[in-house]
Design an enzyme around this catalytic site. Sequence first.
Site, PDB file in Angstrom:
ATOM      1  N   ASN A  46     -50.034 -31.127  22.552  1.00 32.41           N
ATOM      2  CA  ASN A  46     -49.261 -30.271  21.652  1.00 32.41           C
ATOM      3  C   ASN A  46     -47.948 -29.793  22.279  1.00 32.41           C
ATOM      4  OD1 ASN A  46     -49.027 -28.002  19.483  1.00 32.41           O
ATOM      5  ND2 ASN A  46     -49.141 -26.900  21.434  1.00 32.41           N
ATOM      6  N   ASP A  93     -47.218 -28.664  34.239  1.00 33.54           N
ATOM      7  CA  ASP A  93     -46.057 -29.145  33.480  1.00 33.54           C
ATOM      8  C   ASP A  93     -46.373 -30.582  33.086  1.00 33.54           C
ATOM      9  OD1 ASP A  93     -43.629 -30.371  32.737  1.00 33.54           O
ATOM     10  OD2 ASP A  93     -42.467 -29.080  34.072  1.00 33.54           O
ATOM     11  N   VAL A  94     -46.345 -30.881  31.787  1.00 32.97           N
ATOM     12  CA  VAL A  94     -46.765 -32.221  31.341  1.00 32.97           C
ATOM     13  C   VAL A  94     -45.841 -33.329  31.867  1.00 32.97           C
ATOM     14  CG1 VAL A  94     -47.952 -31.380  29.276  1.00 32.97           C
ATOM     15  CG2 VAL A  94     -45.540 -32.088  29.101  1.00 32.97           C
ATOM     16  N   LYS A 102     -40.521 -37.845  18.538  1.00 26.69           N
ATOM     17  CA  LYS A 102     -41.727 -37.652  17.727  1.00 26.69           C
ATOM     18  C   LYS A 102     -42.134 -38.951  17.030  1.00 26.69           C
ATOM     19  CE  LYS A 102     -42.622 -33.323  18.620  1.00 26.69           C
ATOM     20  NZ  LYS A 102     -43.878 -32.928  19.284  1.00 26.69           N
ATOM     21  N   TYR A 125     -35.209 -34.948  19.277  1.00 27.84           N
ATOM     22  CA  TYR A 125     -36.533 -34.579  18.757  1.00 27.84           C
ATOM     23  C   TYR A 125     -37.128 -35.604  17.786  1.00 27.84           C
ATOM     24  CZ  TYR A 125     -40.070 -31.269  16.954  1.00 27.84           C
ATOM     25  OH  TYR A 125     -41.241 -30.652  16.577  1.00 27.84           O
TER      26      TYR A 125
HETATM   27  N1  LIG Z   1     -43.339 -24.734  14.917  1.00 29.58           N
HETATM   28  C1  LIG Z   1     -42.889 -25.715  14.155  1.00 29.58           C
HETATM   29  O1  LIG Z   1     -42.165 -25.477  13.193  1.00 29.58           O
HETATM   30  C2  LIG Z   1     -43.266 -27.141  14.441  1.00 29.58           C
HETATM   31  C3  LIG Z   1     -43.054 -28.082  13.423  1.00 29.58           C
HETATM   32  C4  LIG Z   1     -43.357 -29.412  13.676  1.00 29.58           C
HETATM   33  C5  LIG Z   1     -43.885 -29.780  14.903  1.00 29.58           C
HETATM   34  N2  LIG Z   1     -44.091 -28.844  15.879  1.00 29.58           N
HETATM   35  C6  LIG Z   1     -44.652 -29.309  17.148  1.00 29.58           C
HETATM   36  O2  LIG Z   1     -45.811 -28.551  17.450  1.00 29.58           O
HETATM   37  C7  LIG Z   1     -45.951 -28.413  18.868  1.00 29.58           C
HETATM   38  C8  LIG Z   1     -46.095 -26.947  19.219  1.00 29.58           C
HETATM   39  O3  LIG Z   1     -44.919 -26.288  18.802  1.00 29.58           O
HETATM   40  P1  LIG Z   1     -44.783 -24.694  18.701  1.00 29.58           P
HETATM   41  O4  LIG Z   1     -43.912 -24.442  17.547  1.00 29.58           O
HETATM   42  O5  LIG Z   1     -46.098 -24.059  18.801  1.00 29.58           O
HETATM   43  O6  LIG Z   1     -43.903 -24.443  20.028  1.00 29.58           O
HETATM   44  P2  LIG Z   1     -43.855 -23.198  21.034  1.00 29.58           P
HETATM   45  O7  LIG Z   1     -42.520 -23.303  21.679  1.00 29.58           O
HETATM   46  O8  LIG Z   1     -44.240 -21.926  20.358  1.00 29.58           O
HETATM   47  O9  LIG Z   1     -44.996 -23.549  22.077  1.00 29.58           O
HETATM   48  C9  LIG Z   1     -44.887 -24.648  22.918  1.00 29.58           C
HETATM   49  C10 LIG Z   1     -45.685 -24.371  24.174  1.00 29.58           C
HETATM   50  O10 LIG Z   1     -45.534 -25.541  25.007  1.00 29.58           O
HETATM   51  C11 LIG Z   1     -45.294 -25.106  26.328  1.00 29.58           C
HETATM   52  N3  LIG Z   1     -44.545 -26.156  27.025  1.00 29.58           N
HETATM   53  C12 LIG Z   1     -43.270 -26.537  26.816  1.00 29.58           C
HETATM   54  N4  LIG Z   1     -42.928 -27.491  27.701  1.00 29.58           N
HETATM   55  C13 LIG Z   1     -44.020 -27.727  28.457  1.00 29.58           C
HETATM   56  C14 LIG Z   1     -44.284 -28.599  29.554  1.00 29.58           C
HETATM   57  N5  LIG Z   1     -43.322 -29.402  30.047  1.00 29.58           N
HETATM   58  N6  LIG Z   1     -45.518 -28.590  30.100  1.00 29.58           N
HETATM   59  C15 LIG Z   1     -46.477 -27.740  29.636  1.00 29.58           C
HETATM   60  N7  LIG Z   1     -46.272 -26.881  28.622  1.00 29.58           N
HETATM   61  C16 LIG Z   1     -45.063 -26.877  28.037  1.00 29.58           C
HETATM   62  C17 LIG Z   1     -44.503 -23.821  26.193  1.00 29.58           C
HETATM   63  O11 LIG Z   1     -44.581 -23.034  27.377  1.00 29.58           O
HETATM   64  C18 LIG Z   1     -45.158 -23.171  24.974  1.00 29.58           C
HETATM   65  O12 LIG Z   1     -46.244 -22.344  25.340  1.00 29.58           O
HETATM   66  C19 LIG Z   1     -44.719 -29.085  19.475  1.00 29.58           C
HETATM   67  O13 LIG Z   1     -45.044 -30.396  19.880  1.00 29.58           O
HETATM   68  C20 LIG Z   1     -43.730 -29.099  18.336  1.00 29.58           C
HETATM   69  O14 LIG Z   1     -42.805 -30.145  18.466  1.00 29.58           O
HETATM   70  C21 LIG Z   1     -43.787 -27.547  15.666  1.00 29.58           C
END
Ligand SMILES: NC(=O)c1ccc[n+]([C@@H]2O[C@H](COP(=O)([O-])OP(=O)(O)OC[C@H]3O[C@@H](n4cnc5c(N)ncnc54)[C@H](O)[C@@H]3O)[C@@H](O)[C@H]2O)c1
Length: 246
Positions: free
Chosen positions: A78, A54-55, A147, A143
């Site tokens: 990420n 867990d980060v 960010k 959020y």
């Molecule tokens: N999908 C989008 O539309 C989008 C757009 C802009 C930015 N982002 C950013 O991209 C990144 C990935 O997003 P995504 O859409 O793939 O999300 P997602 O929810 O599909 O995946 C996130 C992953 O992070 C893991 N995670 C969450 N909290 C954690 C913790 N405390 N420790 C370790 N692992 C943890 C989850 O278990 C999951 O596997 C994020 O930082 C998100 O803010 C996503």
Amino acid sequence: MKSIIVTGGAAGIGAAICARFAAGGFRVGVLDMSREGAEKTAALLPGAMALQADVTDRASVEAAFAAFGDTPDVLINNAGIATFGPLLDQEPAAFARVTQVNLIGTYTCAWIAAKGMVARGSGIIINMTSINAVTPGPGSGAYPATKAGVGKLTEQMAIEWGEHGLRVNCIAPGFIDGGMSAPFYADAKVRALRGGAVPTGRLGTVEDIAEAAWFLASDNASYISGHQLVVDGAVCHSLLRALPRE
Ligand SMILES: NC(=O)c1ccc[n+]([C@@H]2O[C@H](COP(=O)([O-])OP(=O)(O)OC[C@H]3O[C@@H](n4cnc5c(N)ncnc54)[C@H](O)[C@@H]3O)[C@@H](O)[C@H]2O)c1
């Protein structure tokens, strides 16, 4: 063989990044709080290793890095979460949790990796932000602030660690058809409206972001540091395009 650790690597954008770097010959550490998710993603990739952590928990991240072995050549911060709804409905405790994961979690992992990278004299760190770091979206709670904080932290790390051979950048994904946004874009009307609002005419994919990460981690980007690469089909610049004209 070069190596990479991707936090939040089990799903969405993180899993696509793991796949891209595995295909490019990297040894991949899939770090995620979901052990099952990390194991599933790692099982699909040759030589990949699942790392449960867990980060927000420094000890668990340190244990994961130790299990991986050498300090990775590349770290991708990420892992990220969001709580949606009007700010007035966002309890400070919920705000704090998003900050813990997105901002402090990014710092924790980068700090742990950078100690080894600085000692080695090389390393690449890429942090995931969002177009919400550039322009806040209504109902996005903590959020956008977290960010934007990651964006500024990226610049700080770039100026402090550059002399030790590190490059630190971030990627700001736009409207991505996958990951945490998948339920949102499951609605055909939302897909059409949002996709149509993007100047390049479509939603982004998790692979679009993985390719940006691959580029920033490559030698082709060797003079790029402290930069936020917005990968959004120019939607952030679309305010005037969306306004009616005579
Ligand atoms: N999908 C989008 O539309 C989008 C757009 C802009 C930015 N982002 C950013 O991209 C990144 C990935 O997003 P995504 O859409 O793939 O999300 P997602 O929810 O599909 O995946 C996130 C992953 O992070 C893991 N995670 C969450 N909290 C954690 C913790 N405390 N420790 C370790 N692992 C943890 C989850 O278990 C999951 O596997 C994020 O930082 C998100 O803010 C996503």
